[in-house]
Design a protein around this motif. Structure first.
Motif: not given
Ligand code: KG4
Ligand code: ZN
Length: 342
Positions: A112, A116, A137, A310
């Motif tokens: 993940h 990003h 994040s 997200d």
């Protein structure tokens, strides 16, 4: 044209996207759970996992509808399997494995955090590698050396709270709504960034490419009400004080992120900085990064605001892994806590 179905359920957004091999986004849906978590002032893992369970299949169906295709038209299935909340990740991983099994199509696992950074590559529509990547994040504040889309090396990151988490906790202390980042940033517009002299933790330590935000959060708490004083903490603050506290807090977080990112770029002898993650939507951070990079003649790519928080579009990184032959099989598992995934 081959088509990829990417799933994203690492935290509190349920998202899916269909992305063509040339990077064209054919359909994308993000179902936010903000309303479910806001009364708690933060993400409640069990509620997040249950909401993913309810929302993922409708989100996939709606994504396919928008992409004007059916499951049988999909050539590749991808899912973010790390890092994130265990229950949330599991929902996406199990769904992706089931779809791969049912369709017989290959499966790709996505990190993940790498995704990003890849959001910058998508927005730039050109190669941005090699670069230094900053991911800021709700769960992470990490610096990576990104040699290629499939080669990330962890350089440093937060040793306690993530930047977004710090914003969320600051918002709770200031009586502002969740998610805290946008709320603090909005309140800060009417405030002075120098009204309160908050610390810039670890900024003077030029050896480490690390961040620390929990002491800054404590400094904010003491500025609202001295040590102890729980009753005073509950009292309503004058709006100008909220604005000044928000502006001063935001300035401290941004200073740390900008300085350490530039330190990482210098140390890696890199020419490009890529920034992604929810906090990269912050206007002050974007402006300060632009100013600092322009001054040092560095190329800067910040994910566009809609690709900062997200989403599954950034799952397009799966095409890079597919091309590199990095496929997963049905033994793929959710890996919640990998902060430094290579
Ligand atoms: O990347 P993201 O959507 O989810 C995670 O992977 O964690 O980031 C969410 C975080 C939240 O903590 C939220 O407060 C923060 O990003 N955020 C912001 C802004 N917009 C979202 N923080 C500062 N300024 C913003 N404008
Ligand atoms: Zn994220």
């Amino acid at each position: 044209m081959l088509k990829l179905l990417a799933l994203e359920t690492t935290c509190d957004e349920t998202a899916a996207a269909v992305i063509a091999e040339n990077g064209d986004v054919l359909g994308s849906v993000v179902a936010s759970q903000d309303a479910l978590h806001s009364i708690f002032g933060g993400v409640v893992p069990e509620i997040a996992a249950r909401a993913h369970l309810e929302q993922l299949l409708p989100v996939i169906e709606e994504t396919l509808r928008r992409a004007e295709c059916q499951l049988s038209d999909i050539d590749l299935i991808a899912v973010a399997n790390t890092p994130g909340l265990a229950g949330s990740l599991l929902v996406g991983v199990v769904a992706a494995k089931s779809l791969a099994l049912a369709t017989g199509k290959p499966l790709v696992a996505i990190n993940h955090l790498h995704a990003h950074i890849y959001a910058c590559r998508l927005a730039a529509q050109k190669d941005v590698f090699p670069c230094v990547g900053l991911i800021v994040s709700g769960g992470h504040s990490s610096l990576y050396r990104c040699s290629s889309p499939t080669d990330f090396h962890y350089l440093g990151g937060t040793i306690d709270d993530a930047a977004g988490e710090a914003f969320d906790k600051a918002a709770a202390l200031l009586g502002l709504p969740y998610p805290g980042g946008p709320a603090v940033s909005k309140a800060a517009e009417a405030g002075s960034p120098t009204a309160f002299d908050f610390p810039r933790p670890l900024l003077q330590d030029r050896e480490r490419l690390d961040f620390s935000f929990s002491g800054l959060k404590t400094a904010l708490r003491y500025a609202i009400a001295g040590p102890g004083n729980p009753e005073q903490l509950k009292a309503q603050l004058p709006p100008q004080t909220v604005a000044d506290l928000a502006a001063s807090f935001q300035a401290a977080v941004v200073d740390c992120l900008v300085e350490k990112s530039l330190l990482a770029v210098r140390r890696m002898k890199a020419k490009t900085l890529c920034v992604g993650g929810g906090v990269a939507a912050n206007r002050l951070l974007r402006t300060k990064l632009q100013q600092a990079c322009a001054k040092q003649q560095l190329e800067l790519h910040i994910a566009p605001p809609e690709l900062c928080t997200d989403n599954a579009v950034m799952g397009a990184i799966a095409w890079e892994k597919f091309r590199a032959g990095e496929l997963s099989d049905l033994s793929l598992d959710a890996i919640p806590g990998v902060m430094r995934g290579a």
